[in-house]
Every structure is written in C-alpha cells, then in structure tokens.
Motif scaffolding. Structure first.
Motif, PDB file in Angstrom:
ATOM      1  N   GLN A   1     -55.834  16.640 -39.497  1.00  0.00           N
ATOM      2  CA  GLN A   1     -57.131  16.175 -39.287  1.00  0.00           C
ATOM      3  C   GLN A   1     -57.152  14.481 -39.704  1.00  0.00           C
ATOM      4  O   GLN A   1     -56.507  14.097 -40.444  1.00  0.00           O
ATOM      5  CB  GLN A   1     -58.038  16.785 -39.792  1.00  0.00           C
ATOM      6  CG  GLN A   1     -58.348  18.071 -39.147  1.00  0.00           C
ATOM      7  CD  GLN A   1     -59.493  19.116 -39.914  1.00  0.00           C
ATOM      8  OE1 GLN A   1     -60.029  18.646 -41.039  1.00  0.00           O
ATOM      9  NE2 GLN A   1     -59.931  20.129 -39.153  1.00  0.00           N
ATOM     10  N   PRO A   2     -57.916  13.752 -39.136  1.00  0.00           N
ATOM     11  CA  PRO A   2     -58.141  12.372 -39.624  1.00  0.00           C
ATOM     12  C   PRO A   2     -58.463  12.247 -41.254  1.00  0.00           C
ATOM     13  O   PRO A   2     -59.385  13.382 -41.684  1.00  0.00           O
ATOM     14  CB  PRO A   2     -59.284  11.930 -38.889  1.00  0.00           C
ATOM     15  CG  PRO A   2     -59.210  12.765 -37.501  1.00  0.00           C
ATOM     16  CD  PRO A   2     -58.786  14.251 -37.859  1.00  0.00           C
ATOM     17  N   GLY A   3     -57.838  11.506 -41.637  1.00  0.00           N
ATOM     18  CA  GLY A   3     -57.986  11.600 -43.274  1.00  0.00           C
ATOM     19  C   GLY A   3     -56.923  12.327 -43.962  1.00  0.00           C
ATOM     20  O   GLY A   3     -56.962  12.178 -45.127  1.00  0.00           O
TER      21      GLY A   3
ATOM     22  N   VAL B   1     -52.835  13.217 -34.827  1.00  0.00           N
ATOM     23  CA  VAL B   1     -53.984  13.246 -36.040  1.00  0.00           C
ATOM     24  C   VAL B   1     -54.960  13.467 -34.863  1.00  0.00           C
ATOM     25  O   VAL B   1     -55.455  12.641 -34.015  1.00  0.00           O
ATOM     26  CB  VAL B   1     -53.932  11.860 -36.469  1.00  0.00           C
ATOM     27  CG1 VAL B   1     -55.187  11.924 -37.333  1.00  0.00           C
ATOM     28  CG2 VAL B   1     -52.673  11.531 -37.152  1.00  0.00           C
ATOM     29  N   SER B   2     -55.831  14.471 -35.174  1.00  0.00           N
ATOM     30  CA  SER B   2     -56.667  14.896 -34.237  1.00  0.00           C
ATOM     31  C   SER B   2     -57.820  15.911 -34.903  1.00  0.00           C
ATOM     32  O   SER B   2     -57.333  16.800 -35.780  1.00  0.00           O
ATOM     33  CB  SER B   2     -56.554  15.401 -32.903  1.00  0.00           C
ATOM     34  OG  SER B   2     -57.311  16.022 -31.989  1.00  0.00           O
ATOM     35  N   SER B   3     -58.979  15.951 -34.715  1.00  0.00           N
ATOM     36  CA  SER B   3     -59.914  17.033 -35.215  1.00  0.00           C
ATOM     37  C   SER B   3     -60.254  17.813 -34.328  1.00  0.00           C
ATOM     38  O   SER B   3     -60.875  19.003 -34.457  1.00  0.00           O
ATOM     39  CB  SER B   3     -61.268  16.188 -35.522  1.00  0.00           C
ATOM     40  OG  SER B   3     -61.915  15.436 -34.517  1.00  0.00           O
TER      41      SER B   3
ATOM     42  N   LEU C   1     -54.394   9.370 -42.575  1.00  0.00           N
ATOM     43  CA  LEU C   1     -54.086   9.267 -41.201  1.00  0.00           C
ATOM     44  C   LEU C   1     -55.251   9.165 -40.271  1.00  0.00           C
ATOM     45  O   LEU C   1     -56.382   9.687 -40.449  1.00  0.00           O
ATOM     46  CB  LEU C   1     -53.299  10.481 -40.850  1.00  0.00           C
ATOM     47  CG  LEU C   1     -51.838  10.597 -41.524  1.00  0.00           C
ATOM     48  CD1 LEU C   1     -51.272  11.740 -41.476  1.00  0.00           C
ATOM     49  CD2 LEU C   1     -50.784   9.373 -40.555  1.00  0.00           C
ATOM     50  N   GLN C   2     -55.130   8.382 -39.254  1.00  0.00           N
ATOM     51  CA  GLN C   2     -56.041   8.095 -38.193  1.00  0.00           C
ATOM     52  C   GLN C   2     -55.458   8.526 -36.725  1.00  0.00           C
ATOM     53  O   GLN C   2     -54.386   8.509 -36.535  1.00  0.00           O
ATOM     54  CB  GLN C   2     -56.572   6.753 -38.263  1.00  0.00           C
ATOM     55  CG  GLN C   2     -57.124   6.311 -39.464  1.00  0.00           C
ATOM     56  CD  GLN C   2     -58.139   7.174 -40.009  1.00  0.00           C
ATOM     57  OE1 GLN C   2     -58.991   7.386 -39.048  1.00  0.00           O
ATOM     58  NE2 GLN C   2     -58.469   7.552 -41.265  1.00  0.00           N
TER      59      GLN C   2
END
Length: 120
Positions: A13-15, A118-120, A86-87
């Motif tokens: 996930q992002p971050g 990197v994805s939600s 991470l973005q």
C-alpha cells in the motif's frame, strides 16, 4: 556465468515499505560496483541507485534519496534495496545490475527483475 537473482517484490500500500534482495554469483562480487534500475512497461530503464564495490559510497536518483537505501553484504554476495514511503509512481519492475568496470552508472549484466506494485 554471471547470475543476478532478485527477490522481495510484491504488492504494498502507499506509504509502505519493501526490501529487495539480489543474490549474485559467477563473479567476484566484492570487485564490482552494483546498482538498481527500474522499468515500467513501454519505457526505458531508469537508474535508481548505485553503490561502490566496498559499500563505502552510495548515490541515488534525486527523487528517491531519503526514501530508498542501497546496501550490500560482500560476505553473502547480496545486494539490497530498502524502499520506504512507497508511492504509486514507484510501481515498476526492479532489476539489480552489475556496474561496468570502473563505472557506477552503466551496467553490463542485470537480473530478471522483481515486480513492485504500490496500490491501495
């Protein structure tokens, strides 16, 4: 035969954070600078970071310094990339590569890569 085998990629996930590893064989690892590069589909490879043969000096792409850390363990013939904060723009196939002799920004061998998403 030079072999570079990456591992540690995945979905985050992002971050979040990931630590990539690269197991090297077929050459004297401690004699060569090493680097990480990344590539997204349809684009050329982009340099991420480099480290000198003894690990005493590191350099990073401007946008990544502070979030990514390259390191190596010459006793274990292994290269690492710690990636923090991470973005989605960090999504790519990440390769480790052996630097050409006396260079740090051009490579002569690279591995097959490990995917980072990197994805939600």
């Amino acid at each position: 035969e030079v072999q570079l085998v990456e591992s540690g990629g995945g979905l985050v996930q992002p971050g979040g954070s990931l630590r990539l590893s690269c197991a090297a064989s077929g050459f004297i690892f401690s004699n060569y600078g090493m680097m990480w590069v990344r590539q997204i589909p349809g684009k050329g490879p982009k340099w991420v970071a480099s480290i000198t043969s003894g690990g005493e000096s590191t350099t990073y792409a401007d946008s990544l310094e502070g979030r990514f850390t390259i390191s190596r363990d010459n006793a274990e013939n292994t290269l690492y990339l710690q990636m923090d904060s991470l973005q989605p723009d960090d999504t790519a196939l990440y390769y480790c590569a052996r630097a050409k002799h006396l260079e740090l920004y051009a490579y002569d061998y690279r591995g097959q890569g490990t995917q980072v998403t990197v994805s939600s």
